[in-house]
Design a protein around this motif. Structure first.
Motif, mmCIF file in Angstrom:
data_model
loop_
_atom_site.group_PDB
_atom_site.id
_atom_site.type_symbol
_atom_site.label_atom_id
_atom_site.label_comp_id
_atom_site.label_asym_id
_atom_site.label_seq_id
_atom_site.Cartn_x
_atom_site.Cartn_y
_atom_site.Cartn_z
ATOM 1 N N SER A 2 1.567 -7.023 -21.736
ATOM 2 C CA SER A 2 2.582 -6.715 -20.730
ATOM 3 C C SER A 2 1.966 -6.815 -19.335
ATOM 4 C CB SER A 2 3.165 -5.317 -20.943
ATOM 5 O OG SER A 2 2.168 -4.334 -20.823
ATOM 6 N N THR A 3 2.777 -7.264 -18.399
ATOM 7 C CA THR A 3 2.341 -7.445 -17.019
ATOM 8 C C THR A 3 3.397 -6.873 -16.092
ATOM 9 O OG1 THR A 3 1.230 -9.509 -17.628
ATOM 10 C CG2 THR A 3 1.587 -9.120 -15.289
ATOM 11 N N GLN A 4 2.929 -6.123 -15.090
ATOM 12 C CA GLN A 4 3.821 -5.578 -14.072
ATOM 13 C C GLN A 4 3.194 -5.807 -12.705
ATOM 14 O OE1 GLN A 4 4.887 -1.463 -14.755
ATOM 15 N NE2 GLN A 4 4.768 -1.701 -16.971
ATOM 16 N N VAL A 5 3.979 -6.330 -11.798
ATOM 17 C CA VAL A 5 3.541 -6.513 -10.412
ATOM 18 C C VAL A 5 4.585 -5.861 -9.516
ATOM 19 C CG1 VAL A 5 2.941 -8.155 -8.595
ATOM 20 C CG2 VAL A 5 2.384 -8.675 -10.982
ATOM 21 N N LEU A 6 4.148 -5.058 -8.568
ATOM 22 C CA LEU A 6 5.077 -4.320 -7.716
ATOM 23 C C LEU A 6 4.574 -4.313 -6.283
ATOM 24 C CD1 LEU A 6 7.664 -2.552 -7.642
ATOM 25 C CD2 LEU A 6 6.177 -0.567 -7.915
ATOM 26 N N PHE A 7 5.405 -4.824 -5.393
ATOM 27 C CA PHE A 7 5.162 -4.754 -3.954
ATOM 28 C C PHE A 7 6.012 -3.610 -3.399
ATOM 29 C CE2 PHE A 7 6.449 -5.755 0.372
ATOM 30 C CZ PHE A 7 5.241 -6.036 0.992
ATOM 31 N N THR A 8 5.392 -2.717 -2.645
ATOM 32 C CA THR A 8 6.086 -1.518 -2.181
ATOM 33 C C THR A 8 5.915 -1.329 -0.684
ATOM 34 O OG1 THR A 8 5.710 -0.404 -4.296
ATOM 35 C CG2 THR A 8 6.300 0.983 -2.429
ATOM 36 N N TRP A 9 7.023 -1.068 -0.016
ATOM 37 C CA TRP A 9 7.006 -0.585 1.372
ATOM 38 C C TRP A 9 7.701 0.762 1.363
ATOM 39 C CZ3 TRP A 9 11.105 -0.008 5.145
ATOM 40 C CH2 TRP A 9 10.625 0.356 6.418
ATOM 41 N N LEU A 10 6.943 1.825 1.583
ATOM 42 C CA LEU A 10 7.448 3.189 1.443
ATOM 43 C C LEU A 10 7.044 4.005 2.676
ATOM 44 C CD1 LEU A 10 8.787 5.372 -0.430
ATOM 45 C CD2 LEU A 10 6.499 5.805 -1.323
ATOM 46 N N PRO A 11 7.808 3.926 3.756
ATOM 47 C CA PRO A 11 7.460 4.721 4.942
ATOM 48 C C PRO A 11 7.593 6.214 4.706
ATOM 49 C CG PRO A 11 9.577 3.631 5.233
ATOM 50 C CD PRO A 11 8.986 3.085 3.969
ATOM 51 N N HIS A 12 8.573 6.611 3.896
ATOM 52 C CA HIS A 12 8.694 7.999 3.468
ATOM 53 C C HIS A 12 9.617 8.046 2.261
ATOM 54 C CE1 HIS A 12 12.770 8.411 5.135
ATOM 55 N NE2 HIS A 12 12.327 7.882 6.253
ATOM 56 N N PRO A 13 9.536 9.106 1.444
ATOM 57 C CA PRO A 13 10.354 9.160 0.226
ATOM 58 C C PRO A 13 11.839 8.965 0.524
ATOM 59 C CG PRO A 13 8.711 10.892 0.190
ATOM 60 C CD PRO A 13 8.643 10.279 1.560
ATOM 61 N N ASN B 183 -4.517 -1.550 -7.448
ATOM 62 C CA ASN B 183 -3.678 -1.258 -6.297
ATOM 63 C C ASN B 183 -4.438 -1.581 -5.019
ATOM 64 O OD1 ASN B 183 -1.073 0.282 -5.330
ATOM 65 N ND2 ASN B 183 -2.737 1.006 -4.023
ATOM 66 N N TYR B 184 -3.818 -2.403 -4.166
ATOM 67 C CA TYR B 184 -4.390 -2.693 -2.852
ATOM 68 C C TYR B 184 -3.444 -2.141 -1.803
ATOM 69 C CZ TYR B 184 -6.720 -4.966 1.018
ATOM 70 O OH TYR B 184 -7.401 -5.185 2.192
ATOM 71 N N GLN B 185 -3.993 -1.314 -0.916
ATOM 72 C CA GLN B 185 -3.203 -0.639 0.098
ATOM 73 C C GLN B 185 -3.433 -1.328 1.446
ATOM 74 O OE1 GLN B 185 -1.563 1.862 -1.454
ATOM 75 N NE2 GLN B 185 -0.221 2.305 0.293
ATOM 76 N N PHE B 186 -2.422 -2.041 1.924
ATOM 77 C CA PHE B 186 -2.535 -2.697 3.229
ATOM 78 C C PHE B 186 -2.479 -1.674 4.362
ATOM 79 C CE2 PHE B 186 -0.654 -5.689 0.253
ATOM 80 C CZ PHE B 186 -1.461 -6.805 0.414
ATOM 81 N N SER B 187 -1.624 -0.698 4.194
ATOM 82 C CA SER B 187 -1.483 0.411 5.142
ATOM 83 C C SER B 187 -0.920 1.574 4.349
ATOM 84 C CB SER B 187 -0.567 0.028 6.307
ATOM 85 O OG SER B 187 0.740 -0.257 5.827
ATOM 86 N N ARG B 188 -0.723 2.711 4.985
ATOM 87 C CA ARG B 188 -0.198 3.851 4.223
ATOM 88 C C ARG B 188 1.154 3.553 3.582
ATOM 89 N NH1 ARG B 188 -0.688 9.157 7.744
ATOM 90 N NH2 ARG B 188 -1.549 7.875 9.373
ATOM 91 N N PRO B 189 2.096 2.858 4.251
ATOM 92 C CA PRO B 189 3.367 2.594 3.567
ATOM 93 C C PRO B 189 3.379 1.336 2.705
ATOM 94 C CG PRO B 189 3.575 2.237 5.957
ATOM 95 C CD PRO B 189 2.163 2.593 5.690
ATOM 96 N N LEU B 190 2.433 0.393 2.908
ATOM 97 C CA LEU B 190 2.521 -0.925 2.307
ATOM 98 C C LEU B 190 1.448 -1.109 1.242
ATOM 99 C CD1 LEU B 190 4.230 -3.515 2.698
ATOM 100 C CD2 LEU B 190 2.406 -4.352 4.196
ATOM 101 N N SER B 191 1.870 -1.497 0.012
ATOM 102 C CA SER B 191 0.908 -1.647 -1.078
ATOM 103 C C SER B 191 1.357 -2.725 -2.041
ATOM 104 C CB SER B 191 0.723 -0.328 -1.833
ATOM 105 O OG SER B 191 1.919 0.037 -2.517
ATOM 106 N N LEU B 192 0.378 -3.226 -2.796
ATOM 107 C CA LEU B 192 0.622 -4.188 -3.870
ATOM 108 C C LEU B 192 -0.095 -3.684 -5.114
ATOM 109 C CD1 LEU B 192 1.753 -6.943 -4.810
ATOM 110 C CD2 LEU B 192 -0.434 -7.958 -4.104
ATOM 111 N N ARG B 193 0.640 -3.553 -6.222
ATOM 112 C CA ARG B 193 0.085 -3.002 -7.449
ATOM 113 C C ARG B 193 0.354 -3.949 -8.607
ATOM 114 N NH1 ARG B 193 3.583 1.089 -10.364
ATOM 115 N NH2 ARG B 193 4.272 -0.904 -11.183
#
Length: 794
Positions: free
Chosen positions: A725-736, A691-701
């Motif tokens: 098995s391979t999983q790649v997930l880009f996430t932008w999560l400012p709040h739940p 997991n690489y966290q670009f910022s608190r809301p933005l991550s790549l896993r």
């Protein structure tokens, strides 16, 4: 005489602080020192060290929102000192229960009409050794953190936990005594933090509409803590001691909370578009690939808080595509079914309202719902829970000619629990699952009796009624009782469960059916304080022992499993254990017809367990065992035999920089015939999550997992499998609730590209295995998806 004068002065100072804080006035004598000494500890208030005594403070209303700039100098400014109330004098719970915290911590509390504020000042004489990472939300369990428990109903049974690390990354959880933490319970709140030359500061802003509270209640329960993993230290205000059962049972109180209403309505719609290619095995005689080049769907959840304490939830076409895969565990050559925890937020939220001493509702039995409704909450001293949901899975993953094709299962669960006194309760629960004319119903009564601060008794009895689709009927009872003695140095738990021959729960979970079972767990720990222990950094040592025995309905033994763990615990999260396992399984001809008579298999093992987190960049947990097990999967017509078994379970987390986390898991299970040492099977699982966290809301896993089972087909009926098995997930999560996900999932298996043994006509030969294993890999499923959701609150 000087010591007496000092104690008297301290007592007078304490009383003045408490009295003045109750009227929202905090004079200078109650403030933190401007320049604390390195490593200094605050003096422990007498009230916070007395068992069962809780402090009470009044939370004042503030005329503006506090910020980190108010504590930028590691002390409260004039505005905060005049308008907020302070908590201090934290007491250790671990490693040295009852001693002052090794570093000073101050917490300032305040509120407005809509928001609760907590500002933390955390001194540290070695700020360079703080453990903190810019990580995904809630992945801060190994970091320095501050925590706040709120118990708005002050029932000392359920509460909310809020945590923040020095990077401002937040975590929240639903807390249920005795210490059950559900981090899937996501709330909308704000947090921030900042490192300084003297430690770090943090702030929590918690809107009242994000929590559940009654506007008329002026008093809430509260616990505040600070964790410092580098010396395995956890400290609390007020004092929380492991010698007393429960955390909320030792909570303090905050006054001035009247008017904190949580009424609101939330609508959380989502849209998803995906491209999917997958192997369809619904008809085992006709496997084929199905493709959806691009398709979209939509759904969402709605939530309404009624009368501040009742939560109504509804869901339409919920989507779980971004849910992480299950954590690997040993799954080969197991005698009984494994338990996999629920990962889906809709089912996890407020799941504690459906918990009873017998697991009547296990939501992983619900595979593909289209709609559902739930009501949970508290009316005075009565806790209520209701769930109704459908499941399309039984009618989807079957052949077109199957009678279940297109059918749905429906699950209804309801529970009512009445609080009795401050810590005990009694409850009733009913669960029903129906499918295509068949039904299974379970219902019963359970109780939780906290006899004193150490002893707790839980128990209950459930009856099941099953109408099968073939017209047959079965019914039977099940009961379970748990006696627990909690304490820092001595812990004891005795469980007894009795599940009858005809007890069945289609919506629940039973680990070992149709048995009488006794489980005894005992932990004896010592906490040395001598010079030698300090030099060696030994914080505790002891023995943990566990005995599990089961008998069938005729009182014939089914198994006896024992584990003795002798451990030493050091600072920096380091511990080492010598583990001795003495297992014994009894198998009979009715279990395996090839057995000529009842046979007992002794499976003794020995091993070590090692855990350490010496530096912020490394955490390691390794378990290795050598001994014996049973071949539960012999070839057809053969009897089980005793095997020599070697297992390794290793988990290593690397955090080379603040933004990057790499979790690695390795599982090895290798077994050979005990007499000939001929290998029977070898199973390996390797999993890496980055997991690489670009910022608190933005991550790549990214997750990559390889699993293999290599059996000796002359001795084992296990299939030879290889899976990547391979999983790649880009996430932008400012709040739940508000998020954008972009993901790719792929899976490769060693399957024959023909999918089956073909006849001359091209059809599958139904007399031969379907999906035969091959020498090459076949991509049996891949998916690309984009999902967006937005939370609306009114």
């Amino acid at each position: 005489m000087p010591r007496l004068s000092s104690r008297l002065a301290g007592t007078v100072r304490l009383l003045l602080c408490l009295g003045l804080s109750a009227v929202s006035v905090v004079p200078a004598l109650c403030q933190e020192p401007a320049q604390p000494q390195a490593g200094a500890s605050a003096r422990v208030y007498n009230e916070s060290t007395q068992r069962g005594a809780a402090l009470r403070v009044r939370v004042p209303k503030v005329d503006r929102v506090p910020t980190l700039d108010d504590v930028a100098a590691m002390k409260a400014d004039d505005w905060m000192r005049k308008r907020m109330v302070r908590l201090s004098n934290f007491v250790q719970s671990a490693p040295f229960d009852g001693k002052p915290a090794t570093e000073m911590t101050f917490v300032w509390l305040g509120r407005t009409d809509s928001t609760f504020f907590a500002v933390f000042i955390c001194y540290d004489h070695r700020p360079d050794q703080l453990r903190s990472h810019l990580a995904r939300r809630e992945n801060i369990t190994t970091d320095d953190v501050v925590g706040l428990w709120l118990d708005p109903f002050q029932d000392r049974r359920r509460g909310l936990l809020f945590q923040v690390n020095p990077e401002g990354v937040q975590a929240d959880a639903n807390w249920t005594e005795p210490g059950s933490t559900d981090y899937s319970y996501d709330l909308v709140w704000n947090s921030d933090a900042r490192r300084t030359s003297q430690g770090w500061v943090a702030i929590m802003e918690i809107p009242f509409r994000s929590i559940r509270s009654r506007a008329k209640d002026p008093e809430w329960g509260v616990v505040v803590n600070r964790s410092m993993p580098r010396n395995s230290e956890t400290s609390y205000w007020p004092r929380v001691t492991p010698s007393i059962s429960g955390l909320l049972t030792q909570e303090g109180s905050i006054l001035g909370m009247e008017g904190a209403s949580s009424r609101n309505i939330q609508i959380n719609p989502y849209m998803i578009g995906h491209k999917i290619k997958q192997l369809n095995q619904n008809d085992p005689n006709n496997p084929f690939f199905s493709n959806r080049n691009f398709s979209g769907t939509a759904g969402g959840d709605i939530k309404a808080v009624v009368k501040d304490s009742i939560v109504l939830d509804g869901t339409i076409n919920p989507d779980f595509s971004q849910v992480e895969s299950d954590q690997p565990q040993f799954s080969i050559n197991q005698r009984y079914a494994l338990f996999y925890p629920e990962l889906r937020p809709f089912f996890l939220e407020n799941s504690s309202y459906f918990e009873s001493v017998v697991t009547q509702l296990y939501t992983r039995t619900i595979g593909n719902p289209e709609f559902g409704a739930r009501a949970t909450g508290k009316i005075q001293h009565t806790n209520i829970g209701f769930l109704a949901i459908d499941d399309r899975a039984p009618g989807i993953y079957v052949a077109p000619t199957d009678p279940l094709k297109g059918k749905r299962a429906f699950t209804v669960a309801s529970r009512v629990a009445q609080d009795l006194g401050p810590f005990s309760n009694i409850g009733l629960m009913y669960v029903q699952r129906t499918l295509a004319g068949g039904s299974n119903r379970t219902g019963g009564v359970d109780f939780n009796w906290r006899m004193n601060r150490h002893w707790t008794l839980q128990g209950g009895q459930v009856f099941s009624s099953t109408h099968r689709r073939d017209g047959s009927y079965a019914a039977g009872p099940a009961r379970r009782f748990v006696l627990t003695r909690s304490g820092r140095s001595f812990y004891l738990q005795e469980q007894f469960r009795d599940f009858s021959q005809n007890f069945q729960t289609d919506a629940g979970y039973v680990s070992v059916p149709r048995v009488r079972q006794s489980n005894v767990q005992m932990n004896v720990h010592w906490y040395p304080t001598g010079t030698t222990a300090k030099k060696l950094h030994v914080q505790s040592y002891g023995v943990d022992t566990n005995l599990r025995m089961a008998w069938d309905r005729k009182w014939r033994r089914v198994f006896r499993y024992t584990t003795d763990d002798f451990f030493l615990a050091f600072s920096r999260g380091t511990s080492i254990s010598a583990v001795f396992v003495g297992n014994s399984d009894t198998l009979r001809p009715e279990d395996y017809p090839a057995l000529p008579r009842e046979s007992n298999f002794a499976e003794n093992k020995g091993g070590i367990a090692f855990h350490t987190a010496p530096v912020p960049q490394l955490s390691m947990n390794v378990q290795a065992y050598h001994g014996a097990t049973v071949n539960y999967n012999p070839v057809s017509g053969a009897a089980p035999t005793l095997l020599t078994d070697d297992t390794v379970n290793a988990a290593i987390t690397l955090q080379p920089i603040s933004r990057l986390t790499v979790d690695n898991t390795y599982l090895l299970d290798r077994a050979a015939e005990a007499r000939t040492q001929e290998q029977v099977y070898e199973s390996q699982t390797m999993r890496t999550k980055i997991n690489y966290q670009f910022s608190r809301p933005l991550s790549l896993r990214a997750i990559v997992q390889y699993s293999s089972v290599m059996p000796n087909n002359d001795l084992s009926a296990l299939a030879r499998t290889k899976d990547i098995s391979t999983q790649v997930l880009f996430t932008w999560l400012p709040h739940p609730g508000t998020a954008i996900y972009a993901g790719y999932n792929s899976n490769l298996q060693n399957l024959s590209h023909e999918l089956c043994t073909r006849l001359a006509s091209g059809e599958c030969d139904t007399t031969q295995p379907i999906l035969p294993r091959g020498t090459d890999y076949l991509n049996d499923g891949r998916e690309f998806f984009i999902k967006a959701s937005y939370l609306l609150r009114f």
